[in-house]
Every structure is written in structure tokens, then in C-alpha cells.
Design a protein around this motif. Structure first.
Motif, PDB file in Angstrom:
ATOM      1  N   PRO A  14     119.830 148.017  25.878  1.00 37.99           N
ATOM      2  CA  PRO A  14     120.934 147.328  26.565  1.00 37.99           C
ATOM      3  C   PRO A  14     121.684 148.448  27.645  1.00 37.99           C
ATOM      4  O   PRO A  14     121.145 149.544  27.641  1.00 37.99           O
ATOM      5  CB  PRO A  14     122.172 147.358  25.396  1.00 37.99           C
ATOM      6  CG  PRO A  14     121.542 147.523  24.241  1.00 37.99           C
ATOM      7  CD  PRO A  14     120.158 148.262  24.610  1.00 37.99           C
ATOM      8  N   ARG A  15     122.576 147.937  28.607  1.00 36.60           N
ATOM      9  CA  ARG A  15     123.111 148.870  29.330  1.00 36.60           C
ATOM     10  C   ARG A  15     124.108 149.774  28.566  1.00 36.60           C
ATOM     11  O   ARG A  15     124.442 149.648  27.369  1.00 36.60           O
ATOM     12  CB  ARG A  15     123.939 148.024  30.411  1.00 36.60           C
ATOM     13  CG  ARG A  15     123.470 147.394  31.455  1.00 36.60           C
ATOM     14  CD  ARG A  15     124.454 146.683  32.492  1.00 36.60           C
ATOM     15  NE  ARG A  15     125.249 145.887  32.056  1.00 36.60           N
ATOM     16  CZ  ARG A  15     126.483 145.495  32.514  1.00 36.60           C
ATOM     17  NH1 ARG A  15     127.069 146.056  33.418  1.00 36.60           N
ATOM     18  NH2 ARG A  15     127.392 144.505  31.881  1.00 36.60           N
ATOM     19  N   GLY A  16     123.839 151.077  29.332  1.00 38.64           N
ATOM     20  CA  GLY A  16     124.892 152.076  28.644  1.00 38.64           C
ATOM     21  C   GLY A  16     126.056 151.622  28.151  1.00 38.64           C
ATOM     22  O   GLY A  16     126.831 150.835  28.784  1.00 38.64           O
ATOM     23  N   GLY A  17     126.318 152.084  26.998  1.00 31.42           N
ATOM     24  CA  GLY A  17     127.487 151.740  26.196  1.00 31.42           C
ATOM     25  C   GLY A  17     127.693 150.402  25.346  1.00 31.42           C
ATOM     26  O   GLY A  17     128.438 150.038  24.778  1.00 31.42           O
ATOM     27  N   PHE A  18     126.563 149.638  25.782  1.00 29.93           N
ATOM     28  CA  PHE A  18     126.644 148.385  24.986  1.00 29.93           C
ATOM     29  C   PHE A  18     125.697 148.297  23.904  1.00 29.93           C
ATOM     30  O   PHE A  18     124.879 149.301  23.786  1.00 29.93           O
ATOM     31  CB  PHE A  18     126.123 147.304  25.975  1.00 29.93           C
ATOM     32  CG  PHE A  18     127.099 146.943  27.000  1.00 29.93           C
ATOM     33  CD1 PHE A  18     128.346 145.886  26.707  1.00 29.93           C
ATOM     34  CD2 PHE A  18     127.278 147.453  28.323  1.00 29.93           C
ATOM     35  CE1 PHE A  18     129.326 145.706  27.674  1.00 29.93           C
ATOM     36  CE2 PHE A  18     128.123 147.082  29.267  1.00 29.93           C
ATOM     37  CZ  PHE A  18     129.103 146.065  28.844  1.00 29.93           C
ATOM     38  N   LEU A  61     126.925 150.147  18.309  1.00 29.78           N
ATOM     39  CA  LEU A  61     127.676 151.150  18.161  1.00 29.78           C
ATOM     40  C   LEU A  61     127.797 151.701  16.409  1.00 29.78           C
ATOM     41  O   LEU A  61     128.812 151.201  15.898  1.00 29.78           O
ATOM     42  CB  LEU A  61     128.712 151.108  18.674  1.00 29.78           C
ATOM     43  CG  LEU A  61     128.682 150.743  19.910  1.00 29.78           C
ATOM     44  CD1 LEU A  61     130.046 150.238  20.567  1.00 29.78           C
ATOM     45  CD2 LEU A  61     128.315 151.899  20.948  1.00 29.78           C
ATOM     46  N   ARG A  72     122.978 157.144  26.261  1.00 27.15           N
ATOM     47  CA  ARG A  72     123.375 155.776  26.442  1.00 27.15           C
ATOM     48  C   ARG A  72     124.248 154.974  25.536  1.00 27.15           C
ATOM     49  O   ARG A  72     124.904 154.093  25.881  1.00 27.15           O
ATOM     50  CB  ARG A  72     121.892 154.936  26.360  1.00 27.15           C
ATOM     51  CG  ARG A  72     121.323 154.781  24.954  1.00 27.15           C
ATOM     52  CD  ARG A  72     119.926 154.171  24.984  1.00 27.15           C
ATOM     53  NE  ARG A  72     119.598 153.739  23.765  1.00 27.15           N
ATOM     54  CZ  ARG A  72     119.822 152.915  22.781  1.00 27.15           C
ATOM     55  NH1 ARG A  72     120.368 152.039  23.716  1.00 27.15           N
ATOM     56  NH2 ARG A  72     119.326 152.771  21.827  1.00 27.15           N
ATOM     57  N   GLU A  86     127.994 154.880  23.473  1.00 31.80           N
ATOM     58  CA  GLU A  86     129.322 154.930  23.753  1.00 31.80           C
ATOM     59  C   GLU A  86     129.742 156.452  23.601  1.00 31.80           C
ATOM     60  O   GLU A  86     130.466 156.935  24.415  1.00 31.80           O
ATOM     61  CB  GLU A  86     130.200 154.048  22.999  1.00 31.80           C
ATOM     62  CG  GLU A  86     131.609 154.219  23.354  1.00 31.80           C
ATOM     63  CD  GLU A  86     132.323 153.263  22.316  1.00 31.80           C
ATOM     64  OE1 GLU A  86     133.244 152.543  23.058  1.00 31.80           O
ATOM     65  OE2 GLU A  86     132.153 153.191  21.149  1.00 31.80           O
ATOM     66  N   GLU A 120     127.504 156.442  27.816  1.00 29.41           N
ATOM     67  CA  GLU A 120     127.320 155.174  28.364  1.00 29.41           C
ATOM     68  C   GLU A 120     126.486 154.940  29.514  1.00 29.41           C
ATOM     69  O   GLU A 120     126.707 154.241  30.492  1.00 29.41           O
ATOM     70  CB  GLU A 120     128.837 154.525  28.680  1.00 29.41           C
ATOM     71  CG  GLU A 120     129.677 154.699  27.433  1.00 29.41           C
ATOM     72  CD  GLU A 120     130.994 154.288  27.735  1.00 29.41           C
ATOM     73  OE1 GLU A 120     132.010 154.980  28.391  1.00 29.41           O
ATOM     74  OE2 GLU A 120     131.458 153.134  27.341  1.00 29.41           O
ATOM     75  N   THR A 121     125.558 155.734  29.575  1.00 27.63           N
ATOM     76  CA  THR A 121     124.466 155.662  30.638  1.00 27.63           C
ATOM     77  C   THR A 121     123.032 155.707  30.330  1.00 27.63           C
ATOM     78  O   THR A 121     122.843 156.840  29.553  1.00 27.63           O
ATOM     79  CB  THR A 121     124.806 157.080  31.687  1.00 27.63           C
ATOM     80  OG1 THR A 121     126.126 157.058  31.640  1.00 27.63           O
ATOM     81  CG2 THR A 121     124.213 156.878  32.792  1.00 27.63           C
TER      82      THR A 121
END
Ligand SMILES: Cc1cc2nc3c(=O)[nH]c(=O)nc-3n(C[C@H](O)[C@H](O)[C@H](O)COP(=O)(O)OP(=O)(O)OC[C@H]3O[C@@H](n4cnc5c(N)ncnc54)[C@H](O)[C@@H]3O)c2cc1C
Ligand code: SF4
Lengths: 98, 437
Positions: free
Chosen positions: A87-91, A94, B38, B40, B130-131
């Protein structure tokens, strides 16, 4: 039996924290008439039960509960049956504890 | 991002055990380091049992005990062979493990990785979460010179890129640096975090003052697949899980969560987690291929460390320590090349491999090089037949029912031969001994 299992994994996923990237699923299943044995296997082997058989006997994915473990990629990417990306960074998943 | 114009000494992809070890070591030696994660926050994508081995972290951060989030130091290890209703166990507990600087701790990865990342930042590295790194950038001569990410902006350049991207290793495999892990060389593990009050955990396992206990188990719990169950005590929680080879999952089409639920319901496990509140369910792969699965470790402008390089000792359940050590050694090699103003070429970066070969990482993996294949091809015998026989033998030995002892021993021997044949037993024993040697 299947119903009981479905309930159990949904209960499990309910504990987890996700940031779903709506409208941008990170895994896609290639359109097919009949799934291969490996692809069909994912309906049972995926630990989040993201893969399901539809009424036409094809395998579909809903990647919202995906834990990004990579099992389906190891089993089905080489044959081109699925397309797998992070997924895109942060998604995505978690983990609070891991 | 305004740093695009800047050039870095090194870019690290991933803020797990290996990436943090590498970034910390390079930044501490004054290198200009940029690290991408990548998730959070560091740890948000990572899963471990988790036992952390102090010695390998001490080599990076000697005084880590002052502030690292450690759960319990281990004083007891239980190795269980289970069938459906029993376990046969070897327990080792020693007061010697209550030492000033304990050797093994349980940790919770999300918390541990956040701590480690704070150290990396304090050492001077730039960490961008987040990257997701989406691509390696190469020059005309095919040397890796930087990366592209999913953030706005162009390529970011560095002298060397450290791939610390974990077992899936998407970037490295897509860039053709190594093959994708094979189903028979990775295990899928699922685990849950069971919360219980601290004193309840201490009572159930007979622990006091931060002591910890771990259980590792093989047997019918993996339903004929090559696999391992584990239960690790944290301060106020228990990590409980099971992992089996992906190839076996694929062939048998078993559901990992059904396996986990059966383990939770096993009469030997159920009372240990009774009344707990489950707060997370996780799944992750573990490299299991051992020595023979180690890929090319370096090239022009890049090195690969940790799980991405399949550096994992499946026999001893060690991974994070090999990850930390390979990350540290790669960083030290890069620092050496940098000091003599050498370019980060394949020719110079071979130093990483040379140094790694001399460490326990490669030596240990070499020792067990034949083990993965043996357990894989013989999984039914090792994970179902033998555990059942062991339980029968133990029960035969303990049950007092008026049968003469000599007859009981004969019955046990006969059951073994019937299940696996005399030749099968001998050849399994010989092959196991050879693989262990
Ligand atoms: C259930 C389980 C139990 C385990 N138990 C133990 C144990 O008790 N003891 C032990 O020593 N080891 C154990 N291990 C193994 C241990 O967890 C691993 O060996 C260790 O985490 C490897 O560290 P790593 O840095 O190589 O990879 P990881 O910790 O997986 O880190 C990789 C990092 O890279 C990031 N990343 C990946 N791709 C990108 C990208 N393209 N862009 C940006 N970031 C990216 C990820 O988000 C992640 O943070 C266990 C593993 C599992 C799954
Ligand atoms: S990555 Fe793992 S959790 Fe996600 S869909 Fe694939 S098998 Fe399921």
C-alpha cells in the motif's frame, strides 16, 4: 463450518488497526474463468481470508483486512494470477504490538 | 521534499531490526544517512515472537538496558512435542539466567522498533516514515545510485543503498537482485497478543520480578505440515502463535487461523491463556531456507541485509539477531570503504560478505544447511508420527496397569517399527544427526 471460520477470522481482524487506502487496492486478481489450484488455495490459506470464491466460481479479493504478509504473492505472483504491491506509505495494516 | 537536491552517503530502505542497526552504525560514524520506512511509525509493519538476543544489540548500543522497552528476561525454556491431547516436554530453567546483564529478553516489536528508531535519529540519521520506496535508480553502468518513493518529487541519490526491506523483499526481487522467496523456503506465522494481569502471568508460569518463560512446540498442532508453535511471556501479555511452511499450506489448503484456534484450545495451552483479552492478530513470513537460500548479498551501489537476505536460523528460531548483525556489519564495511575514499562498487562492497562470512551469522547457517530440506521432505514423520509415538511411549511408561514392564517396552518398540519401519527410523535418525552436525 465455513461460516464459523469466517466469523472467527473477522473477529480477529476486528482487533487490528488499519488505514485503508479507499479505492486503491494494493492487490489485484487477474480476471479468469477457472482459478488454478494455487489461486483457489488462497481462499483458505490467506490468514485474513481476503480471497473468496464468487457465485461464478472465480476468486475475488477484498484487501481491506490484509496484513501484508506476502503469502499470496509467494504462491501466485510468479504465474501472473495476482498483482501484488505494498500500500502507499502510511496505509494498510498498522500493528500496535507486532 | 526539499532534500531531493541533497546527496546522501547512504540510503537505508526499512526501519526494522537490520535497517535500524545499519542506519545507527553509519550515522554514529558520521555518515549522512537517509532512512525510509513505509509504515506510519517504525514497527507498524513488523511482527516477531519475540525473543531478542542481548549480545547482538550490545555490540550496537552497549547501554540499551537503560531505556529499551524490554518485557521479561528469560529464565526458562520449554520444548514440547505435542499430540492432540498431550505434550512431552524438556524444560530448562536456571537461576543463572538471573544475571546482571541477562542474555535473552522478550520484546514487543512495535514498541522496540520505535525505541531503536529514536536512537537512529539521535545518532544523526534522517528518518522518513509513511514513505514506500518504489524503485531503485541506476546509472548508465547499472550501478544503483538512488531510489524513487511514492512521495511527490524525483529521485533521491546516495553513494550506496542498503536494502533492509524484510523477508518479502519486493524491491530487490523486482530489480532482479535476487529471486522471490520460494514457497518451501518461507513459513507463514500467525500470532495473537493475549493480555493478562502481570501477577496472573507470574503465577501461571512460576515467575517473579521480570522473569520470563517461553514454550516452543512441534507436533500434531501443525497437522502434518513442517511447523512450530510458540508461546512467549511478556510483562502483561502472552504472544501465542504458530508458523508452517507456505508450500505445506499451499499443498494442504489449511487455514492458518484454524490452526491457531486449535492450538489455543489444546488442553496443554488453554489453561495458560484462560481469561485473557486478545488485542491483536498478526501474520508475517519467516525465512526458512537457511544457508542454501542466501542470495547475492552485494553489488554496484547496493547491499542487502537481514530477512531480505534470508538470514534466519530456523532451527534456533533466531532472526532479529542475524538481522541486527548483518546490518551492523554491512554498515561497518561501508564505513571502511568510505574512509579510504573508495567508490561503492561491487568490488569494494565484497568486504561486507567477507566480514559476514567470519561472523556467527554465516557460520551458524552453514552448520544447518541440510536441515530445511530434511524437515520439508519428511514433515509428516517429524511433525505427526514421531510426536504421536512419543506420547504413546511416555504414557506406556507412566500408566501403571499391571502389564509387566518388559511387555510395555516391547509394545512401544513395536509401535515405532509399525509406524515407520526399522529402516525408516534408522535413516531418519542418521539424516537428522548429519543435518545437525
Ligand atoms: C512470528 C515471528 C516470530 C519470530 N520470532 C523471532 C524471535 O523470537 N527471535 C528472533 O530473533 N527472530 C524472530 N523472528 C524473526 C525476526 O522477526 C526477523 O528476522 C527480523 O524482524 C528481521 O529484521 P529485518 O530488519 O531484516 O526485517 P523487518 O523487521 O521485517 O523490517 C523490514 C522493514 O522494511 C520496511 N520496508 C519494506 N519495504 C519497504 C519499502 N519498499 N519502502 C520503505 N520501507 C520498506 C518494512 O515496513 C519494515 O519496517 C520472528 C519472526 C516472526 C514472523
Ligand atoms: S498478503 Fe497475506 S494477508 Fe494479504 S491478501 Fe495476501 S495472504 Fe492475505
Amino acid at each position: 463450518m465455513t461460516v464459523a471460520v469466517t466469523l472467527r477470522v473477522e473477529e480477529k481482524l476486528y482487533q487490528n488497526r488499519y488505514l485503508v487506502d479507499s479505492g486503491r487496492p494494493h492487490i489485484k486478481v487477474r480476471p479468469h474463468a477457472r482459478p488454478s489450484a494455487n489461486l483457489l488455495g488462497l481462499t483458505r490459506v490467506c490468514p485474513a481470508q481476503c480471497y473468496e470464491l464468487n457465485d461464478q466460481g472465480q476468486v475475488e479479493i477484498t484487501a481491506d483486512g490484509c496484513m501484508e504478509c506476502g503469502t499470496c504473492r509467494v504462491l501466485c505472483e510468479a504465474s501472473g494470477e495476482i498483482e501484488w504491491n505494498y500500500p502507499r506509505g502510511g496505509f494498510g495494516i498498522l500493528f500496535k504490538f507486532g | 521534499m526539499d532534500m531531493i537536491a541533497e546527496k546522501f552517503d547512504a540510503i537505508v530502505i526499512g526501519a526494522g531490526m537490520s535497517g535500524n542497526a545499519a542506519a545507527y552504525t553509519m550515522a554514529s560514524h558520521g555518515l549522512k544517512v537517509l532512512q525510509f520506512e513505509r509504515g506510519e511509525y517504525p514497527g507498524s509493519k513488523n511482527v516477531q515472537g519475540a525473543i531478542m538476543y542481548a549480545n547482538m544489540l550490545e555490540k550496537i548500543i552497549p547501554d540499551f538496558r537503560d531505556d529499551a522497552p524490554l518485557e521479561r528476561h528469560l529464565v526458562e525454556q520449554r520444548l514440547w512435542v505435542m499430540d492432540d491431547t498431550s505434550h512431552t516436554g524438556m524444560h530448562y530453567r536456571s537461576e543463572d539466567f538471573n544475571e546482571a546483564k541477562p542474555n535473552r529478553y522478550t520484546i514487543i516489536r512495535a514498541q522496540f522498533d520505535k525505541w531503536f528508531s529514536r536512537k537512529v535519529r539521535a545518532a544523526g540519521a534522517t528518518v522518513l516514515c509513511e514513505t514506500t520506496v518504489t524503485e531503485l535508480v541506476r546509472d548508465a553502468k547499472d550501478k544503483v545510485v538512488g531510489v524513487r518513493t511514492d512521495r511527490a518529487g524525483g529521485a533521491i541519490f546516495a553513494d550506496v543503498v542498503i536494502l533492509a526491506e524484510g523477508v518479502s523483499g519486493l524491491l530487490g526481487t523486482r530489480a532482479g537482485l535476487r529471486e522471490m522467496p520460494k514457497p518451501q523456503s518461507v513459513a507463514l506465522a500467525v500470532k495473537e497478543m493475549h493480555f493478562l494481569p502481570e501477577d496472573v502471568i507470574e503465577q501461571r508460569f512460576g515467575l517473579k520480578g521480570g522473569e520470563g518463560c517461553v514454550i516452543e512446540a512441534v507436533g500434531t498442532i501443525s497437522r502434518g505440515m513442517a511447523g512450530l508453535g510458540f508461546l512467549y511471556t511478556n510483562k502483561e501479555s502472552i504472544s501465542l502463535g504458530i508458523g508452517c511452511l507456505v508450500s505445506d499450506f499451499g499443498a494442504t489448503m489449511q487455514s492458518p487461523y484454524a490452526l491457531l484456534d486449535a492450538l489455543k484450545d489444546h488442553p496443554s495451552i488453554r489453561p495458560l491463556i484462560a481469561g485473557s483479552e486478545v488485542k491483536e492478530y498478526a501474520a508475517h513470513l519467516i525465512p526458512e531456507g537457511g544457508y542454501k537460500a542466501i542470495p547475492q548479498l552485494f553489488g554496484d551501489g547496493w547491499v542487502v541485509v537481514g530477512d531480505a537476505a534470508q538470514l534466519n536460523n530456523a532451527v534456533h528460531r533466531e532472526g532479529s539477531n542475524l538481522a541486527m548483525t548483518s546490518g551492523r556489519i554491512a554498515a561497518e564495511a561501508i564505513v571502511q570503504v568510505k574512509r579510504r575514499n573508495g567508490p561503492m562498487t561491487k568490488q569494494n562492497l565484497v568486504l561486507y560478505k567477507t566480514m559476514l562470512n567470519k561472523s556467527f551469522v554465516v557460520k551458524d547457517l552453514k552448520k544447518y544447511k541440510d536441515m530445511p530440506a530434511l524437515l520439508h521432505t519428511n514433515s509428516r514423520n517429524f511433525f505427526t508420527t514421531y510426536p504421536q509415538l512419543m506420547s504413546q511411549a511416555a504414557q506406556n511408561f507412566m500408566r501403571v496397569d499391571g502389564t509387566p514392564k518388559i511387555e510395555k517396552e516391547k509394545a512401544t518398540a513395536a509401535a515405532m517399527i509399525k509406524a515407520r519401519s526399522r529402516w525408516g527410523l534408522v535413516s531418519d535418525a542418521v539424516r537428522l544427526a548429519l543435518a545437525w552436525r
